[in-house]
Write a protein that holds these residues in place. Sequence first.
Motif, mmCIF file in Angstrom:
data_model
loop_
_atom_site.group_PDB
_atom_site.id
_atom_site.type_symbol
_atom_site.label_atom_id
_atom_site.label_comp_id
_atom_site.label_asym_id
_atom_site.label_seq_id
_atom_site.Cartn_x
_atom_site.Cartn_y
_atom_site.Cartn_z
ATOM 1 N N ALA A 187 0.823 -1.203 0.000
ATOM 2 C CA ALA A 187 0.000 0.000 0.000
ATOM 3 C C ALA A 187 0.859 1.257 0.000
ATOM 4 O O ALA A 187 0.433 2.311 -0.455
ATOM 5 N N MET A 188 2.062 1.145 0.543
ATOM 6 C CA MET A 188 3.021 2.238 0.567
ATOM 7 C C MET A 188 4.405 1.612 0.621
ATOM 8 O O MET A 188 4.570 0.500 1.126
ATOM 9 N N ALA A 189 5.403 2.313 0.094
ATOM 10 C CA ALA A 189 6.767 1.807 0.157
ATOM 11 C C ALA A 189 7.721 2.928 0.521
ATOM 12 O O ALA A 189 7.545 4.072 0.086
ATOM 13 N N VAL A 190 8.716 2.590 1.325
ATOM 14 C CA VAL A 190 9.759 3.527 1.715
ATOM 15 C C VAL A 190 11.078 3.021 1.145
ATOM 16 O O VAL A 190 11.464 1.871 1.397
ATOM 17 N N LEU A 191 11.753 3.862 0.356
ATOM 18 C CA LEU A 191 13.059 3.524 -0.208
ATOM 19 C C LEU A 191 14.100 4.392 0.492
ATOM 20 O O LEU A 191 14.098 5.615 0.324
ATOM 21 N N THR A 192 14.985 3.782 1.259
ATOM 22 C CA THR A 192 15.911 4.549 2.098
ATOM 23 C C THR A 192 17.091 5.076 1.285
ATOM 24 O O THR A 192 17.220 6.280 1.074
ATOM 25 N N THR A 193 17.968 4.199 0.844
ATOM 26 C CA THR A 193 19.155 4.614 0.115
ATOM 27 C C THR A 193 19.697 3.428 -0.660
ATOM 28 O O THR A 193 19.308 2.273 -0.419
ATOM 29 N N LEU A 194 20.583 3.710 -1.591
ATOM 30 C CA LEU A 194 21.243 2.640 -2.351
ATOM 31 C C LEU A 194 22.744 2.707 -2.100
ATOM 32 O O LEU A 194 23.288 1.912 -1.353
ATOM 33 N N CYS A 195 23.393 3.684 -2.715
ATOM 34 C CA CYS A 195 24.844 3.804 -2.555
ATOM 35 C C CYS A 195 25.285 5.181 -2.068
ATOM 36 O O CYS A 195 26.483 5.450 -1.995
ATOM 37 N N GLY A 196 24.336 6.045 -1.772
ATOM 38 C CA GLY A 196 24.719 7.366 -1.295
ATOM 39 C C GLY A 196 25.560 8.137 -2.281
ATOM 40 O O GLY A 196 26.459 8.896 -1.901
ATOM 41 N N ASN A 197 25.294 7.911 -3.585
ATOM 42 C CA ASN A 197 25.969 8.627 -4.682
ATOM 43 C C ASN A 197 27.443 8.262 -4.829
ATOM 44 O O ASN A 197 28.214 9.021 -5.425
ATOM 45 N N ALA A 198 27.843 7.104 -4.323
ATOM 46 C CA ALA A 198 29.206 6.609 -4.526
ATOM 47 C C ALA A 198 29.212 5.707 -5.762
ATOM 48 O O ALA A 198 28.692 4.593 -5.724
ATOM 49 N N HIS A 243 20.755 9.901 -5.462
ATOM 50 C CA HIS A 243 20.290 10.156 -6.822
ATOM 51 C C HIS A 243 19.741 8.905 -7.493
ATOM 52 O O HIS A 243 18.804 8.985 -8.302
ATOM 53 N N ASP A 244 20.307 7.751 -7.176
ATOM 54 C CA ASP A 244 19.836 6.517 -7.802
ATOM 55 C C ASP A 244 18.454 6.119 -7.282
ATOM 56 O O ASP A 244 17.631 5.604 -8.038
ATOM 57 N N VAL A 245 18.199 6.360 -6.015
ATOM 58 C CA VAL A 245 16.862 6.114 -5.471
ATOM 59 C C VAL A 245 15.852 7.034 -6.140
ATOM 60 O O VAL A 245 14.755 6.609 -6.528
ATOM 61 N N ALA A 246 16.227 8.301 -6.308
ATOM 62 C CA ALA A 246 15.332 9.257 -6.970
ATOM 63 C C ALA A 246 15.064 8.840 -8.419
ATOM 64 O O ALA A 246 13.934 8.973 -8.912
ATOM 65 N N GLU A 247 16.072 8.305 -9.073
ATOM 66 C CA GLU A 247 15.903 7.848 -10.460
ATOM 67 C C GLU A 247 14.957 6.659 -10.538
ATOM 68 O O GLU A 247 14.080 6.601 -11.416
ATOM 69 N N ILE A 248 15.109 5.716 -9.625
ATOM 70 C CA ILE A 248 14.224 4.547 -9.593
ATOM 71 C C ILE A 248 12.785 4.989 -9.348
ATOM 72 O O ILE A 248 11.845 4.509 -9.992
ATOM 73 N N ALA A 249 12.603 5.935 -8.430
ATOM 74 C CA ALA A 249 11.260 6.417 -8.120
ATOM 75 C C ALA A 249 10.647 7.143 -9.320
ATOM 76 O O ALA A 249 9.458 6.967 -9.617
ATOM 77 N N ALA A 250 11.453 7.941 -10.007
ATOM 78 C CA ALA A 250 10.941 8.715 -11.138
ATOM 79 C C ALA A 250 10.453 7.816 -12.262
ATOM 80 O O ALA A 250 9.503 8.157 -12.977
ATOM 81 N N SER A 251 11.083 6.661 -12.417
ATOM 82 C CA SER A 251 10.706 5.751 -13.501
ATOM 83 C C SER A 251 9.591 4.792 -13.105
ATOM 84 O O SER A 251 9.152 3.982 -13.920
ATOM 85 N N SER A 252 9.110 4.905 -11.862
ATOM 86 C CA SER A 252 8.113 3.950 -11.364
ATOM 87 C C SER A 252 6.691 4.290 -11.789
ATOM 88 O O SER A 252 5.813 3.412 -11.799
ATOM 89 N N GLY A 253 6.441 5.556 -12.089
ATOM 90 C CA GLY A 253 5.082 5.974 -12.424
ATOM 91 C C GLY A 253 4.177 6.105 -11.209
ATOM 92 O O GLY A 253 2.963 6.271 -11.351
ATOM 93 N N ARG A 254 4.746 6.050 -10.002
ATOM 94 C CA ARG A 254 3.969 6.159 -8.779
ATOM 95 C C ARG A 254 4.112 7.557 -8.174
ATOM 96 O O ARG A 254 5.043 8.301 -8.473
#
Length: 304
Positions: free
Chosen positions: A112-123, A159-170
Amino acid sequence: MTAKTPTLHHTTIHAPELRSWHATPFPIIGVGGSRGKTTVTFMLADILRTAGLTVGCWNSAGVFLDDTQQEGELQPWSRLLHASRHGEVDVLVQELPSSTVVAAGLPPDTLAMAVLTTLCGNADACLLTPESMLDRRALENITHALHAEGTLIIGADDHDVAEIAASSGRSVFPVALHRDHPLIRQTLAAQSDAIWMDDRRAMHGMSMDDPTLLIDLRTVAATHHGTLLFQVQNVMLAAAAALRLGVAPDAIRRGLTGWATRPDRQPGACTMLRISEATVIIDQPRQMQSLRGLLRSLRHVPHR
C-alpha cells in the motif's frame, strides 16, 4: 501467536491513503534499501502506535505486535496478515531484505506504501558491487509491487533512489537534507508533499511558501542533537510515511521525541552510550558506503 491477542484501536485518522489500501490484499508498508531499513520500521511503528493504531512489524529483529515480540517469524506474520484482513491490526510494517525480494519476488499490488531509504549514497564505485546491484534490483521490484494508488517515500539525497522512483510511475513523497534539492523544489512547485531539514528541524510543506515545523530533530536522541545525518534521513522517512498515512504532526513528534535505537533489538546499529563526559557510538557498518556515511556524519558532531 500467543504473546498478545490483537485488538482494534479506534482512531481519528482519515486519509486517502487508508482508503486506497482497501484495494490491496493487506495494509502493508514495505521498507527497502541498502541500509536504515530496520531503524525506519521501528521508528514508523512507534509513531503509529502513538497515534493509537494497532501495528504489526516484521524486520531483522523479529516479528512484533505493537511493542511485543512474537515467537518465530513466518507463523506470527501469517497470523498478523490474517488479523489485518479482519480489521484487528490496522497497519503492517515490513522490512524487505534485498536478497529475499529478488529471490522470492513480490506480487503486483502487494504494498500500500513503500519507503526507499538509500542505495549507494551517490558513490559510483559502490554501484558496481554485486551487493548494490542486488539492492537496485530489489528497489525496482518494490516499486513494481506498489499499488497504483500507493506512495513511494524516498530518500531523495540518493540520486539513484530518486531515479528509480521517477521511472516507477507512482506518486513520490521525497525527503532531503536541503530544501534547495532539485526534487524538493520540483515537488513543492507542483504543490505536493515534501520534507527537508532546516537548522536541525524537519520541515514539511506542499508549496514554496509557509512550510511548517514537523519535528525539532534535536529532540530525537538517535540523531545526536541533529548531527547524525543518516539518522536524520531515517527520521524524516518515517515521519513522511506517517504523515501520508494521515497521522497528525503532534503524534509524530510524540512518537519520535527521545527515540533511540535499542541495543537489545538493534545491536551495533549506531547505539549511543554515555560514559562519564563522553558519548560513545557503537556501530557495525556492513558496507564501505555505510562506514563513509557514519564518518561524514561525525564531522558535524562538536567536541569529537
